[in-house]
Design a protein around this motif. Structure first.
Motif, PDB file in Angstrom:
ATOM      1  N   ALA A 106      24.660  64.314   0.870  1.00 34.81           N
ATOM      2  CA  ALA A 106      23.219  64.245   0.598  1.00 34.81           C
ATOM      3  C   ALA A 106      22.727  62.800   0.615  1.00 34.81           C
ATOM      4  O   ALA A 106      21.604  62.514   1.055  1.00 34.81           O
ATOM      5  CB  ALA A 106      22.902  64.889  -0.750  1.00 34.81           C
ATOM      6  N   ILE A 107      23.550  61.870   0.125  1.00 36.08           N
ATOM      7  CA  ILE A 107      23.169  60.458   0.100  1.00 36.08           C
ATOM      8  C   ILE A 107      23.720  59.712   1.308  1.00 36.08           C
ATOM      9  O   ILE A 107      23.030  58.876   1.897  1.00 36.08           O
ATOM     10  CB  ILE A 107      23.668  59.791  -1.202  1.00 36.08           C
ATOM     11  CG1 ILE A 107      22.881  60.341  -2.401  1.00 36.08           C
ATOM     12  CG2 ILE A 107      23.527  58.275  -1.133  1.00 36.08           C
ATOM     13  CD1 ILE A 107      23.310  59.759  -3.732  1.00 36.08           C
ATOM     14  N   ALA A 108      24.959  60.012   1.686  1.00 41.05           N
ATOM     15  CA  ALA A 108      25.621  59.300   2.784  1.00 41.05           C
ATOM     16  C   ALA A 108      25.942  60.278   3.909  1.00 41.05           C
ATOM     17  O   ALA A 108      27.063  60.789   3.989  1.00 41.05           O
ATOM     18  CB  ALA A 108      26.894  58.623   2.281  1.00 41.05           C
ATOM     19  N   PRO A 109      24.962  60.564   4.783  1.00 42.54           N
ATOM     20  CA  PRO A 109      25.229  61.497   5.884  1.00 42.54           C
ATOM     21  C   PRO A 109      26.255  60.928   6.860  1.00 42.54           C
ATOM     22  O   PRO A 109      26.573  59.747   6.842  1.00 42.54           O
ATOM     23  CB  PRO A 109      23.854  61.667   6.548  1.00 42.54           C
ATOM     24  CG  PRO A 109      23.099  60.441   6.171  1.00 42.54           C
ATOM     25  CD  PRO A 109      23.597  60.041   4.812  1.00 42.54           C
ATOM     26  N   ARG A 110      26.711  61.765   7.743  1.00 42.83           N
ATOM     27  CA  ARG A 110      27.784  61.401   8.654  1.00 42.83           C
ATOM     28  C   ARG A 110      27.378  60.255   9.584  1.00 42.83           C
ATOM     29  O   ARG A 110      26.251  60.188  10.068  1.00 42.83           O
ATOM     30  CB  ARG A 110      28.178  62.634   9.480  1.00 42.83           C
ATOM     31  CG  ARG A 110      29.402  62.430  10.377  1.00 42.83           C
ATOM     32  CD  ARG A 110      29.782  63.737  11.058  1.00 42.83           C
ATOM     33  NE  ARG A 110      30.976  63.565  11.856  1.00 42.83           N
ATOM     34  CZ  ARG A 110      32.215  63.615  11.390  1.00 42.83           C
ATOM     35  NH1 ARG A 110      32.405  63.816  10.102  1.00 42.83           N
ATOM     36  NH2 ARG A 110      33.251  63.472  12.185  1.00 42.83           N
ATOM     37  N   ASP A 111      28.308  59.343   9.813  1.00 39.57           N
ATOM     38  CA  ASP A 111      28.147  58.262  10.790  1.00 39.57           C
ATOM     39  C   ASP A 111      26.906  57.419  10.528  1.00 39.57           C
ATOM     40  O   ASP A 111      26.113  57.135  11.438  1.00 39.57           O
ATOM     41  CB  ASP A 111      28.104  58.835  12.212  1.00 39.57           C
ATOM     42  CG  ASP A 111      29.406  59.526  12.583  1.00 39.57           C
ATOM     43  OD1 ASP A 111      30.446  59.184  11.977  1.00 39.57           O
ATOM     44  OD2 ASP A 111      29.384  60.399  13.462  1.00 39.57           O
ATOM     45  N   VAL A 133      26.895  44.581  17.915  1.00 37.71           N
ATOM     46  CA  VAL A 133      26.702  44.415  16.476  1.00 37.71           C
ATOM     47  C   VAL A 133      26.825  45.768  15.772  1.00 37.71           C
ATOM     48  O   VAL A 133      26.813  46.816  16.410  1.00 37.71           O
ATOM     49  CB  VAL A 133      25.326  43.786  16.146  1.00 37.71           C
ATOM     50  CG1 VAL A 133      25.213  42.400  16.766  1.00 37.71           C
ATOM     51  CG2 VAL A 133      24.183  44.680  16.620  1.00 37.71           C
ATOM     52  N   VAL A 134      26.945  45.700  14.452  1.00 32.28           N
ATOM     53  CA  VAL A 134      26.991  46.899  13.620  1.00 32.28           C
ATOM     54  C   VAL A 134      25.618  47.110  12.997  1.00 32.28           C
ATOM     55  O   VAL A 134      24.999  46.165  12.499  1.00 32.28           O
ATOM     56  CB  VAL A 134      28.059  46.766  12.518  1.00 32.28           C
ATOM     57  CG1 VAL A 134      28.042  47.991  11.608  1.00 32.28           C
ATOM     58  CG2 VAL A 134      29.437  46.580  13.136  1.00 32.28           C
ATOM     59  N   VAL A 135      25.136  48.340  13.031  1.00 33.13           N
ATOM     60  CA  VAL A 135      23.884  48.703  12.370  1.00 33.13           C
ATOM     61  C   VAL A 135      24.145  49.911  11.490  1.00 33.13           C
ATOM     62  O   VAL A 135      25.202  50.547  11.561  1.00 33.13           O
ATOM     63  CB  VAL A 135      22.762  49.005  13.392  1.00 33.13           C
ATOM     64  CG1 VAL A 135      22.493  47.802  14.287  1.00 33.13           C
ATOM     65  CG2 VAL A 135      23.101  50.230  14.232  1.00 33.13           C
ATOM     66  N   ALA A 136      23.164  50.223  10.648  1.00 32.59           N
ATOM     67  CA  ALA A 136      23.255  51.402   9.795  1.00 32.59           C
ATOM     68  C   ALA A 136      21.955  52.177   9.909  1.00 32.59           C
ATOM     69  O   ALA A 136      20.869  51.595  10.018  1.00 32.59           O
ATOM     70  CB  ALA A 136      23.518  51.011   8.343  1.00 32.59           C
ATOM     71  N   ASP A 137      22.067  53.494   9.872  1.00 32.12           N
ATOM     72  CA  ASP A 137      20.892  54.367   9.868  1.00 32.12           C
ATOM     73  C   ASP A 137      20.631  54.830   8.440  1.00 32.12           C
ATOM     74  O   ASP A 137      21.548  55.300   7.749  1.00 32.12           O
ATOM     75  CB  ASP A 137      21.138  55.580  10.775  1.00 32.12           C
ATOM     76  CG  ASP A 137      21.331  55.176  12.228  1.00 32.12           C
ATOM     77  OD1 ASP A 137      20.495  54.409  12.735  1.00 32.12           O
ATOM     78  OD2 ASP A 137      22.318  55.627  12.845  1.00 32.12           O
TER      79      ASP A 137
END
Length: 266
Positions: free
Chosen positions: A21-26, A34-38
């Motif tokens: 619920a807080i940390a969805p997949r991938d 570079v590394v990004v986050a959704d």
């Protein structure tokens, strides 16, 4: 561990710790080099701005600055942190941002000195105990240690938060502490509680108040001082130890501090 495997590992650990619920997949992913986050329909990424010494032997570093983009364009980090509705989600988002920064710092071909990372005030209030332990584990997976990291705690002139417990825990783990965005003279109690390694003065801080803050920093043994945005000549004139200014070295995806430093000190 190869970077793609490291990204996958952090994604699994986030889901395990916080739930889908807080940390969805991938949530974390590679985007080009570079590394990004959704997060909440937004893309979070890193830019690094050099923290440059005014003497040749001074320590240097880079502050990791958060870039937030959505379909409507860029969003401020302040607006981003208004989205979480629970303490767990605040802790998750704050660590997610710092994980993105640590991974992108790891990607750089040259050493960037110290890595300076912002801690959101709501994170300090939401973590119940042992501040810094979870992030230490993240850092070590990235080949970094707390001793390489400065944690920036924003100055709260109203005194509504008490950072002492958090700071004591961070120091036990080896992190350095910076008092960030100082807009007025901190109280003696706050100096004593933080014992900061660095004080970062707000750009708009008036000269008379700057002198008061710098006098206090000297009394309390704070070794590093800078006022954001000041040019080198003004920083030297005011007795500061470092500069961090867009005109000298703007934020960038890559690390630029060492190159500028070599040019400044032949």
């Amino acid at each position: 561990m190869p970077l793609n495997d490291l990204v996958d590992y952090f994604n699994r650990e986030q889901r395990r710790q916080y739930g889908d619920a807080i940390a969805p997949r991938d949530t974390l992913r590679m985007q080009g080099d570079v590394v990004v986050a959704d997060y909440a329909g937004l893309v979070l990424s890193s830019r690094f701005q050099p923290i440059l010494p005014l003497c040749q032997e001074g320590v240097y570093g880079h502050e990791a600055l958060l870039s937030v983009h959505g379909k409507g364009g860029p969003l401020s980090p302040q607006a981003l942190f208004m989205i979480p509705t629970s303490a767990d989600e605040i802790v998750y988002l704050d660590r997610l941002c710092r994980t993105v920064h640590a991974l992108n710092f790891l990607l750089q071909p040259d050493t960037g000195g110290l890595l300076s990372l912002n801690i959101h005030p709501r994170h300090l209030a939401s973590v119940r105990q042992d501040h810094g332990l979870a992030f230490e584990q993240i850092l070590r997976q990235c080949g970094l240690t707390p001793e390489q990291v400065i944690l920036e705690i924003r100055h709260d002139p109203t005194g509504t938060g008490d950072p002492r417990q958090a700071v004591e825990s961070y120091r036990r783990h080896g992190y350095r502490i910076a008092l960030d965005n100082v807009t007025s003279a901190p109280t003696a109690t706050l100096w004593d509680a933080l014992a900061p390694n660095m004080v970062k003065l707000a750009p708009e801080l008036e000269a008379s108040r700057r002198d008061i803050v710098l006098d206090a920093a000297a009394r309390f043994g704070t070794p590093f001082t800078l006022q954001l945005g000041l040019a080198t000549d003004l920083a030297l004139r005011h007795g500061l130890s470092h500069v961090q200014a867009r005109a000298l070295a703007p934020p960038a995806e890559g690390l630029t501090g060492p190159t500028w430093r070599r040019g400044a000190f032949p």
